[in-house]
Enzyme design. Structure first.
Site, PDB file in Angstrom:
ATOM      1  N   ASN A   9     -20.460  -4.523 -19.934  1.00 14.22           N
ATOM      2  CA  ASN A   9     -19.920  -3.200 -20.224  1.00 14.22           C
ATOM      3  C   ASN A   9     -18.768  -3.372 -21.205  1.00 14.22           C
ATOM      4  O   ASN A   9     -17.665  -3.767 -20.809  1.00 14.22           O
ATOM      5  CB  ASN A   9     -19.447  -2.559 -18.914  1.00 14.22           C
ATOM      6  N   ARG A  97     -24.228  -1.479 -20.655  1.00  7.91           N
ATOM      7  CA  ARG A  97     -23.742  -0.136 -20.959  1.00  7.91           C
ATOM      8  C   ARG A  97     -23.887   0.088 -22.454  1.00  7.91           C
ATOM      9  O   ARG A  97     -23.368  -0.681 -23.267  1.00  7.91           O
ATOM     10  CB  ARG A  97     -22.276   0.002 -20.566  1.00  7.91           C
ATOM     11  N   HIS A 185     -19.135   8.771 -21.208  1.00 10.36           N
ATOM     12  CA  HIS A 185     -18.640   8.304 -19.902  1.00 10.36           C
ATOM     13  C   HIS A 185     -19.606   8.653 -18.766  1.00 10.36           C
ATOM     14  O   HIS A 185     -19.211   8.749 -17.614  1.00 10.36           O
ATOM     15  CB  HIS A 185     -17.243   8.870 -19.596  1.00 10.36           C
ATOM     16  N   GLY A 216     -10.055   5.275 -23.457  1.00  8.02           N
ATOM     17  CA  GLY A 216     -10.973   6.351 -23.824  1.00  8.02           C
ATOM     18  C   GLY A 216     -10.923   7.355 -22.688  1.00  8.02           C
ATOM     19  O   GLY A 216     -10.943   6.967 -21.520  1.00  8.02           O
ATOM     20  N   ARG A 245      -7.508   7.325 -30.305  1.00 13.99           N
ATOM     21  CA  ARG A 245      -8.337   8.396 -30.859  1.00 13.99           C
ATOM     22  C   ARG A 245      -7.618   9.732 -30.749  1.00 13.99           C
ATOM     23  O   ARG A 245      -6.947   9.999 -29.759  1.00 13.99           O
ATOM     24  CB  ARG A 245      -9.676   8.450 -30.144  1.00 13.99           C
ATOM     25  N   ILE A 333      -6.229   4.874 -16.216  1.00 11.88           N
ATOM     26  CA  ILE A 333      -5.036   5.705 -16.060  1.00 11.88           C
ATOM     27  C   ILE A 333      -5.187   6.610 -14.847  1.00 11.88           C
ATOM     28  O   ILE A 333      -4.273   6.732 -14.028  1.00 11.88           O
ATOM     29  CB  ILE A 333      -4.797   6.538 -17.336  1.00 11.88           C
ATOM     30  N   GLU A 335      -6.805   6.257 -12.131  1.00 11.84           N
ATOM     31  CA  GLU A 335      -6.757   5.571 -10.847  1.00 11.84           C
ATOM     32  C   GLU A 335      -5.375   5.002 -10.530  1.00 11.84           C
ATOM     33  O   GLU A 335      -5.028   4.850  -9.354  1.00 11.84           O
ATOM     34  CB  GLU A 335      -7.771   4.416 -10.845  1.00 11.84           C
ATOM     35  N   GLU A 383     -18.868   1.447 -12.889  1.00  9.70           N
ATOM     36  CA  GLU A 383     -19.975   1.555 -13.834  1.00  9.70           C
ATOM     37  C   GLU A 383     -20.934   0.380 -13.698  1.00  9.70           C
ATOM     38  O   GLU A 383     -22.152   0.533 -13.880  1.00  9.70           O
ATOM     39  CB  GLU A 383     -19.427   1.634 -15.258  1.00  9.70           C
TER      40      GLU A 383
END
Length: 401
Positions: A9, A97, A185, A216, A245, A333, A335, A383
């Site tokens: 991933n 992923r 996501h 992200g 971004r 962030i 979590e 994931e």
């Protein structure tokens, strides 16, 4: 020795990998034997590779220097560590992923040369991710010759959205050509949905906004576990303020930069994907932990901007769902940044949230009081487990065939 599944991933500044036992027919997938993560990849960041076993004990922890600070270098370092371990059974399949599946890939697929070429054509839509994703595929093909390789797509989860939420107000021919809202996501959102049954079964039937907040960042409004609307759209650039971004931007800004500042398409891409967001706002760092620790006013301004965008998009998704019953935080962030979560929740009080500040600071799963009309939660996304489940299913199908 039992067969194993390997998952890869690659994110915009990290690589995660895990080794799972290949589950038998109908069997539940166990926890990963080990999981590894390389963080801080890219210029100006402190890169590190950590590997832990199923109980969380550290197996390997080292800084990454030189070429190892790139995605390709970190992946090579991880595979080299794995090769030194020996044992653990044969790698029967590798799950990947893949951030962008375009219009054609709405479910996990076996990777062959034709699939790889089609996914490479999507690289301009996700320049921070897709090239790294596919580099991981090629490296795994080389490291595990002849082994089943499976692509699992971040965009697939959002294929259930109503057509009105997938269209831009552009000529229909462009939509038919693939210019549409895809959303991202999805593997993280799928992971959260699979945890509802154990956490609070009613969430699977409710209107839930999940905030995946990290380098992200995006949010998804879902009803009965299915995506209705999300903040990212054509690419992973849209929506929330992120690490580097810009998030939502008036498209005319791009035209202005090109016409009045003489910027090329490559210049604009670099600016919007790599030099904006928290990094651009603060002038210091894209890392929320560094910004929270900084006394520089611009760092606090960047955090406030990030929070405001989350709050505004919370309202937009609540409208898309025609109401909201629960909010879930996840991602690096979401979590871990308790103070930031509390600020967001307090500013979303109009939704009917009764925040339990003590539970939030203590890291409890439920962040609201029992009588709160809208509940709020924090869940750790996994994931890799989602990728492993899909990979195990395709492995069983290939063995049956």
């Amino acid at each position: 020795m039992t067969d194993s599944l390997f998952t890869l991933n690659a994110g915009s500044s990290s690589i995660k990998a895990a080794l799972f036992e290949a589950a038998g027919e109908g069997g539940a997938l166990p926890a990963a034997r080990w999981s590894g993560q390389a963080d801080g990849l890219g210029a100006g960041l402190k890169a590190r590779l950590r590997v832990r076993d199923a109980e969380g004990r550290t197996l390997h922890d080292t800084g990454l220097e030189g070429d190892s600070r790139s995605h390709q270098g970190a992946l090579a370092a991880l595979l080299e560590w794995h090769a030194r371990q020996g044992g653990g059974g044969r790698i029967a399949a590798v799950g990947h992923r893949i951030v962008h599946g375009g219009a054609n890939f709405v479910a996990p697929v076996r990777i062959d040369d034709a699939v790889l070429a089609e996914l490479a054509a999507l690289e301009p839509l996700a320049p921070l991710h897709q090239p790294h994703n596919l580099a991981g595929v090629r490296a795994a093909m080389k490291a595990f010759d002849g082994v089943l390789q499976v692509a699992c797509f971040d965009t697939a989860f959002h294929s259930t959205q109503p057509d009105v939420n997938r269209r831009f107000a552009l000529p229909r021919a462009l939509h038919d050509a693939g210019v549409r809202r895809y959303g991202f996501h999805g593997l993280s959102y799928e992971s959260i949905v699979t945890q509802f049954a154990q956490l609070a079964p009613q969430l699977a039937r409710q209107r839930v906004i999940v905030a995946h907040l990290g380098n992200g960042a995006s949010m998804c409004g879902m009803a009965e576990g299915r995506s209705v609307a999300t903040t990212m759209s054509f690419s992973p650039l849209d929506g929330l303020t992120m690490g580097t971004r810009c998030g939502h931007l008036d498209a005319a800004v791009v035209l202005y930069l090109m016409r009045s500042h003489g910027m090329s398409a490559d210049d604009v891409e670099k600016l919007l994907f790599r030099e904006s967001g928290l990094l651009g706002l603060s002038g210091i760092s894209s890392d929320m932990r560094e910004l929270e620790a900084s006394a520089v006013p611009a760092a606090a301004e960047a955090i406030t901007h990030f929070i405001e965008q989350v709050v505004q998009h919370m309202g937009s998704l609540a409208a898309a769902l025609r109401g909201v019953d629960a909010i879930v935080f996840t991602g690096g962030i979401g979590e871990n940044a308790a103070a930031l979560r509390e600020r967001i929740l307090l500013q979303c009080g109009w939704l009917g949230l009764h925040v339990d500040a003590q539970a939030n600071r203590a890291g409890k799963a439920q962040l609201t009081t029992p009588e709160s009309p809208v509940s709020a939660w924090v869940l750790r996304t996994d994931e890799e487990a989602v990728i492993a489940r899909h990979t195990a299913r395709l492995l069983r199908l290939s063995q049956a065939g």
